[in-house]
Structure formats: C-alpha cells, structure tokens
Write a protein that holds these residues in place. Structure first.
Motif, PDB file in Angstrom:
ATOM      1  N   SER A  65      -9.554   6.204  38.694  1.00 49.86           N
ATOM      2  CA  SER A  65      -8.303   6.796  37.921  1.00 49.86           C
ATOM      3  C   SER A  65      -6.883   6.377  38.766  1.00 49.86           C
ATOM      4  N   GLY A  66      -7.167   6.413  40.180  1.00 49.94           N
ATOM      5  CA  GLY A  66      -5.924   6.237  40.987  1.00 49.94           C
ATOM      6  C   GLY A  66      -5.919   4.601  40.701  1.00 49.94           C
ATOM      7  N   LEU A  67      -6.807   3.926  41.143  1.00 50.85           N
ATOM      8  CA  LEU A  67      -7.044   2.122  40.956  1.00 50.85           C
ATOM      9  C   LEU A  67      -5.988   1.966  39.468  1.00 50.85           C
ATOM     10  N   GLY A  68      -6.763   2.465  38.564  1.00 53.11           N
ATOM     11  CA  GLY A  68      -6.034   2.292  37.589  1.00 53.11           C
ATOM     12  C   GLY A  68      -4.688   3.049  37.226  1.00 53.11           C
ATOM     13  N   LEU A  69      -4.353   3.701  38.107  1.00 48.35           N
ATOM     14  CA  LEU A  69      -2.996   3.897  37.876  1.00 48.35           C
ATOM     15  C   LEU A  69      -2.032   3.272  38.370  1.00 48.35           C
ATOM     16  N   ILE A  70      -2.892   2.576  40.169  1.00 49.54           N
ATOM     17  CA  ILE A  70      -1.863   1.291  40.662  1.00 49.54           C
ATOM     18  C   ILE A  70      -1.717   0.284  39.996  1.00 49.54           C
ATOM     19  N   TYR A  71      -2.833  -0.697  39.231  1.00 52.13           N
ATOM     20  CA  TYR A  71      -2.100  -1.422  38.427  1.00 52.13           C
ATOM     21  C   TYR A  71      -1.768  -1.367  37.115  1.00 52.13           C
ATOM     22  N   LEU A  72      -1.329  -0.095  36.474  1.00 54.08           N
ATOM     23  CA  LEU A  72      -0.440  -0.257  35.284  1.00 54.08           C
ATOM     24  C   LEU A  72       0.846   0.212  35.449  1.00 54.08           C
ATOM     25  N   GLN A  73       0.821   0.669  36.883  1.00 56.02           N
ATOM     26  CA  GLN A  73       2.339   0.892  37.609  1.00 56.02           C
ATOM     27  C   GLN A  73       2.636  -0.729  38.486  1.00 56.02           C
ATOM     28  N   GLY A  74       1.856  -1.058  38.634  1.00 51.52           N
ATOM     29  CA  GLY A  74       2.186  -2.531  38.729  1.00 51.52           C
ATOM     30  C   GLY A  74       3.361  -2.414  40.376  1.00 51.52           C
ATOM     31  N   TYR A  75       1.747  -1.269  41.298  1.00 50.61           N
ATOM     32  CA  TYR A  75       1.839  -1.047  42.463  1.00 50.61           C
ATOM     33  C   TYR A  75       1.032  -2.317  43.013  1.00 50.61           C
ATOM     34  N   ALA A  76       1.531  -2.852  44.362  1.00 50.94           N
ATOM     35  CA  ALA A  76       0.303  -3.681  45.056  1.00 50.94           C
ATOM     36  C   ALA A  76      -0.456  -2.649  46.322  1.00 50.94           C
ATOM     37  N   LEU A  77      -2.021  -2.673  45.859  1.00 53.05           N
ATOM     38  CA  LEU A  77      -3.044  -2.075  46.960  1.00 53.05           C
ATOM     39  C   LEU A  77      -2.204  -1.915  47.882  1.00 53.05           C
ATOM     40  N   THR A  78      -1.295  -2.751  48.851  1.00 47.61           N
ATOM     41  CA  THR A  78      -1.365  -2.775  50.347  1.00 47.61           C
ATOM     42  C   THR A  78       0.107  -1.164  50.341  1.00 47.61           C
ATOM     43  N   GLU A  79       0.622  -1.074  49.643  1.00 39.99           N
ATOM     44  CA  GLU A  79       1.753  -0.333  49.824  1.00 39.99           C
ATOM     45  C   GLU A  79       1.204   1.031  50.981  1.00 39.99           C
ATOM     46  N   PRO A  80       2.268   0.957  51.915  1.00 45.21           N
ATOM     47  CA  PRO A  80       2.533   1.431  52.680  1.00 45.21           C
ATOM     48  C   PRO A  80       1.753   3.260  52.571  1.00 45.21           C
ATOM     49  N   TRP A  81       2.840   3.598  51.651  1.00 45.10           N
ATOM     50  CA  TRP A  81       2.527   5.091  50.997  1.00 45.10           C
ATOM     51  C   TRP A  81       0.941   5.106  50.937  1.00 45.10           C
ATOM     52  N   LEU A  82       0.850   4.231  49.978  1.00 46.52           N
ATOM     53  CA  LEU A  82      -0.747   3.946  49.554  1.00 46.52           C
ATOM     54  C   LEU A  82      -1.800   4.172  50.387  1.00 46.52           C
ATOM     55  N   LEU A  83      -1.548   2.892  51.474  1.00 44.83           N
ATOM     56  CA  LEU A  83      -2.504   2.605  52.552  1.00 44.83           C
ATOM     57  C   LEU A  83      -2.788   4.392  53.330  1.00 44.83           C
TER      58      LEU A  83
END
Length: 155
Positions: A65-83
C-alpha cells in the motif's frame, strides 16, 4: 478513489501493526509479571497466534500500500524521508523476526514447565530479556515511521 482506498488500507494496516505490537507487549509483560507458569504458557500461545494473524498480515500490506501511495502522489522512491522510513522498517523487521522466534520458544518452554508442574527454566528468562530489549527499538521505529509519514521532513 484508488488513492483514498490505498490510504485507508495503509493507515489501518499501520494501526494494526502498532496496536498488535503494543497489545502483545502488554499481555506478554503482564503474563510474565504474574509469575504463573500456566498463564504465561496460555498467553504465549495467543501472542504467537496474534503475531502471525495480525502482525504478519500488516507487515505484508504496509509496503504494497505504501508503494502505491508513493506512486499515486508522485514522490520519488528516494525521497530522504522515505529512505529513513525504509531504514526504520528494516530495523523493525530485524527486531521483530527474532522476537517471533523468542515468543514461540518461550511459549513452548512455559507449556512444558506448566505440564510438568515446574518453574520456568533459565532459558525462558534469557529469552524474555532478549524479547524485552528488542521490543524497544521496534516500538520506537514504528513511532518514527508514523512521524515520517505525517511530517514528510525535508532533511
């Protein structure tokens, strides 16, 4: 609609992860403090089941669900807060996997002692100490992830 559905799933599975972890910790600690071997054995079985039914399910749902939200919101997978969130998720897993094994072993040791009418063996107490110690970084990690998901800090 997909975004809201994923967000609800993600929030609910996070709540299950946190709530089950807190509940398991509370009941295991209370059973241990009772010093009643039969109670410890019974609670140990329930805790192991709860971890497999609830915690393991949430652990699987969270990244999907988190990866889906990241994609739908347009965030990069490498955002520092995500890392940082990924690192905490790994830390939690590194703590949780041995804790599950410890819970299973403690429940078996307590059941064996209860069946024999004996006190808990030293191995149970060693495992309990490890279980207790590993619970703290896992608990702090979950709180840290909640903070990261809400604050989305720019590091």
């Amino acid at each position: 609609m997909l975004y809201l559905t994923l967000k609800i799933i993600h929030i609910m599975s996070g709540a299950v992860l946190f709530g089950t972890g807190a509940g398991i910790a509370f009941f295991m600690l209370r059973a241990h403090m009772s010093r009643d071997v039969a109670t410890i054995a019974a609670v140990g079985k329930i805790v192991v089941l709860a971890d497999f039914v609830f915690t393991a399910s949430a652990v699987l749902v969270q990244p999907v669900s988190g990866l889906g939200l990241i994609y739908l919101q347009g965030y990069a997978l490498t955002e520092p807060w995500l890392l940082a969130a990924y690192a905490l998720y790994v830390l939690i897993g590194v703590c949780w996997l041995p804790v599950v094994w410890m819970q299973m072993k403690m429940a078996r040791l307590a059941q064996t002692a209860a069946d024999a009418g004996e006190a808990l063996p030293a191995a149970y107490h060693r495992l309990f100490r490890g279980w207790f110690i590993l619970g703290w970084p896992a608990f702090a990690g979950v709180i840290g992830i909640y903070w990261l998901m809400v604050a989305k800090p720019a590091f």
